[in-house]
Design a protein around this motif. Sequence first.
Motif, PDB file in Angstrom:
ATOM      1  N   LYS A   1      13.731 -33.208 -19.745  1.00 32.08           N
ATOM      2  CA  LYS A   1      14.520 -34.377 -19.351  1.00 32.08           C
ATOM      3  C   LYS A   1      16.020 -34.189 -19.590  1.00 32.08           C
ATOM      4  O   LYS A   1      16.839 -34.521 -18.742  1.00 32.08           O
ATOM      5  CB  LYS A   1      14.039 -35.610 -20.134  1.00 32.08           C
ATOM      6  CG  LYS A   1      12.757 -36.193 -19.593  1.00 32.08           C
ATOM      7  CD  LYS A   1      13.020 -37.418 -18.706  1.00 32.08           C
ATOM      8  CE  LYS A   1      11.817 -37.764 -17.870  1.00 32.08           C
ATOM      9  NZ  LYS A   1      10.642 -38.092 -18.686  1.00 32.08           N
ATOM     10  N   VAL A   2      16.334 -33.656 -20.768  1.00 30.57           N
ATOM     11  CA  VAL A   2      17.746 -33.497 -21.131  1.00 30.57           C
ATOM     12  C   VAL A   2      18.439 -32.567 -20.147  1.00 30.57           C
ATOM     13  O   VAL A   2      19.521 -32.849 -19.629  1.00 30.57           O
ATOM     14  CB  VAL A   2      17.865 -32.939 -22.566  1.00 30.57           C
ATOM     15  CG1 VAL A   2      19.333 -32.765 -22.942  1.00 30.57           C
ATOM     16  CG2 VAL A   2      17.166 -33.856 -23.555  1.00 30.57           C
ATOM     17  N   LEU A   3      17.775 -31.451 -19.878  1.00 35.54           N
ATOM     18  CA  LEU A   3      18.338 -30.456 -18.967  1.00 35.54           C
ATOM     19  C   LEU A   3      18.564 -31.059 -17.578  1.00 35.54           C
ATOM     20  O   LEU A   3      19.624 -30.888 -16.970  1.00 35.54           O
ATOM     21  CB  LEU A   3      17.349 -29.283 -18.876  1.00 35.54           C
ATOM     22  CG  LEU A   3      17.935 -27.910 -18.640  1.00 35.54           C
ATOM     23  CD1 LEU A   3      18.933 -27.583 -19.726  1.00 35.54           C
ATOM     24  CD2 LEU A   3      16.805 -26.880 -18.622  1.00 35.54           C
ATOM     25  N   SER A   4      17.578 -31.786 -17.093  1.00 34.96           N
ATOM     26  CA  SER A   4      17.699 -32.302 -15.728  1.00 34.96           C
ATOM     27  C   SER A   4      18.740 -33.426 -15.670  1.00 34.96           C
ATOM     28  O   SER A   4      19.444 -33.560 -14.672  1.00 34.96           O
ATOM     29  CB  SER A   4      16.333 -32.731 -15.194  1.00 34.96           C
ATOM     30  OG  SER A   4      16.111 -34.085 -15.388  1.00 34.96           O
ATOM     31  N   LEU A   5      18.856 -34.197 -16.745  1.00 33.55           N
ATOM     32  CA  LEU A   5      19.899 -35.219 -16.782  1.00 33.55           C
ATOM     33  C   LEU A   5      21.291 -34.598 -16.779  1.00 33.55           C
ATOM     34  O   LEU A   5      22.182 -35.027 -16.044  1.00 33.55           O
ATOM     35  CB  LEU A   5      19.740 -36.072 -18.036  1.00 33.55           C
ATOM     36  CG  LEU A   5      18.988 -37.384 -17.869  1.00 33.55           C
ATOM     37  CD1 LEU A   5      18.816 -38.082 -19.208  1.00 33.55           C
ATOM     38  CD2 LEU A   5      19.733 -38.290 -16.891  1.00 33.55           C
ATOM     39  N   LEU A   6      21.459 -33.569 -17.583  1.00 27.07           N
ATOM     40  CA  LEU A   6      22.757 -32.901 -17.656  1.00 27.07           C
ATOM     41  C   LEU A   6      23.149 -32.317 -16.311  1.00 27.07           C
ATOM     42  O   LEU A   6      24.273 -32.494 -15.830  1.00 27.07           O
ATOM     43  CB  LEU A   6      22.720 -31.780 -18.703  1.00 27.07           C
ATOM     44  CG  LEU A   6      22.888 -32.212 -20.159  1.00 27.07           C
ATOM     45  CD1 LEU A   6      22.770 -31.017 -21.087  1.00 27.07           C
ATOM     46  CD2 LEU A   6      24.226 -32.911 -20.346  1.00 27.07           C
ATOM     47  N   ALA A   7      22.197 -31.634 -15.678  1.00 20.17           N
ATOM     48  CA  ALA A   7      22.487 -31.038 -14.371  1.00 20.17           C
ATOM     49  C   ALA A   7      22.790 -32.128 -13.355  1.00 20.17           C
ATOM     50  O   ALA A   7      23.702 -31.994 -12.534  1.00 20.17           O
ATOM     51  CB  ALA A   7      21.315 -30.182 -13.909  1.00 20.17           C
TER      52      ALA A   7
END
Lengths: 221, 242, 248
Positions: A47-53
């Motif tokens: 989730k964190v990765l996809s939010l950041l991207a």
Amino acid sequence: MDFSPIVPALPSLWEGMLLTLKLLAFSVIGGVALGTVLALARLSSNKVLSLLAGFYVNYFRSIPLLLVITWFYFVVPFIIGWITGTNQPIGAFTSCLVAFMMFEAAYYCEIVRAGIQAISRGQVNAAYALGMTYGQTMRLIILPQAFRKMTPLLLQQSIILFQDTSLVYAVGLMDFLNSARSQGDITGNLHEFLLFAGLIYFIISFGASTLVKRLQKRLTV
Amino acid sequence: MIAIENVSKWYGDFQVLTDCTTAVQKGEVVVVCGPSGSGKSTLIKCVNGLEPFQSGKILIDGTSVGDAKTDLPKLRSRVGMVFQHFELFPHLSIINNLTLAQVQVLGRSVEGARQKGLALLERVGLSAHATKFPGQLSGGQQQRVAIARALAMDPIAMLFDEPTSALDPEMINEVLDVMVELAHEGMTMMVVTHEMGFARKVADRVIFMDRGAIVEDAKKDDFFGSPRSERAQAFLSKILSH
Amino acid sequence: MNYNWDWRVFFKPTGIGNEIYLDWFVTGLGWTIALALSAWVIALLLGSLLGVMRTLPGRYAARIAGAYVELFRNVPLLVQLFVWYFIVPDWLPEPLEDWFKQDLHPAISAFISVTICLGLFTAARVCEQVRTGIQALPRGQAMAAYALGLSLPQVYRQVLLPQAFRIIIPPLTSEFLNVFKNSSVASLIGLMELLAQTKQTAEFTANLFEAFTLATLIYFTLNMGLMLFMRWVEKRVRVPGLIALGGK
């Protein structure tokens, strides 16, 4: 109208075109690479990765390219200075290159993401069922298919990028347009030089997009 | 070989699998049937971890599928799977479809993988098509290639997820023939299918699923002789009437 | 390297009149919005006309519109701006040329050039969206309208365009947002819109991180606000039961 002064200026216009093309080539390669990484991050189950991207992409898509170019021209030397601890000037070319790569990555990301999503879930399952890891599945199965499908879109975006490289005028880089303008100023034939530059841009963009359309037709048949 | 113990799975609030327990012994052929939406495809995808499940346990050859420490790619490389829509890799030629995982996952030599691939193509009767691309083959041919691709990994068991339901009727038998042959050779197989003729011919046991639960799990003769549940009876009469 | 962060910089006097730096940003934003909105009006009107032309049965109208699109899409925006700003005024009849170059305030003449440039540039893109929208409609729609005895202008005005515009609201929204972003090229011919004011603040104060961060935030907020507005518009004009056509 007197177009004759253009002939002796051709060598310096060619220099400018080389810079434009160099900038374009590096930006496309860097932008597609970074865009692919971003697309994988956006599609990741983390989730964190996809939010950041997602934030990265929305951020760069909502501000003008010219702002990014100007921003980076002022700021990149600072940041590099902080990192390396030295006070070396890095030059407009490098800062523009970084700006284009990071800006275009946001647009390439969306193309790559759509390309990956167009590949059916079954292909991922089949690769996993054969014991492939996530990396192998992406590298060997999904991305090769996705890139094949989205080549026309990536090329179209690159044609837009080709035109947008002219914005480096803002930081005084001597690309094709800027050399045409400066030669025009020197010889006093600004009109002719600008029209000539426009014509060259048109021929290249129009020719390239015609080829892309043909490629697209062949891919869809 | 495959042990499924009290497996339950939810999509959000919706329960798709309810407390499923069964097992497939070495060399056994087990057919899973049931109406669409009964969870049979989901269950077989849980077996090699393509679908996660929230409770229960699945063991393959003693290794727990749901365990976070399990090396899933390694486990999957030992279990073959065949999909409803074949899922050959369209950008690779037939022979490369067969060699890719052998080389990349098992680390076999390119030449060794090629020989193995060609031998398996021969076996499913498609040697002539080695250099073609999947899009140039009929559905039945593609599914035979998909079976060969799974076999190339020397699996200890094979999973089939409705292998014939996307095929035109005239192509179903060429695929079933390959599967029957495989069963006779003693391959451990778990097969989700509506093909009751296939079940009659080679199955050891038949599992009937409905609404996410295993309703019936019986020896083949018992199942076809007198299914105990009404739902299985209704399902069978519907399927067998045509 | 030392850098003195100071977020209060925006409230410091610029030394020019009674202005603080924040006033510069407000003025800049005002120019940006004025530019974008006036260019958008041109783009929407001309683009719709061209889009309709591309779908007309006659050959010439479609060809002219097609040529327009190719020309304006394949020449960089900045080149087009230079043409409108440096070249076209020289081609004007003398009294008009003098008026444009001498009587007009330089900001106004730059504003006119950018508005025309951006409007015509964006019209080519709007044209393609409108064409796509019209062509996405089932062919039966036009036939049914003609069968009822409607004239060609009526068919477009009453039947095709109302449907086509509803379909293309999402892509039109992104073109609308692009106009705001593209208006920043005005800074390159000296119009003090948002980006130019940012640059000027950065140069005056040496607080370049703060200046560019604020500019970024303004563009970002503008973008989000406009997007929400367009979503609201899309919802308001949605025809009940016509979700499938919207392609959502």
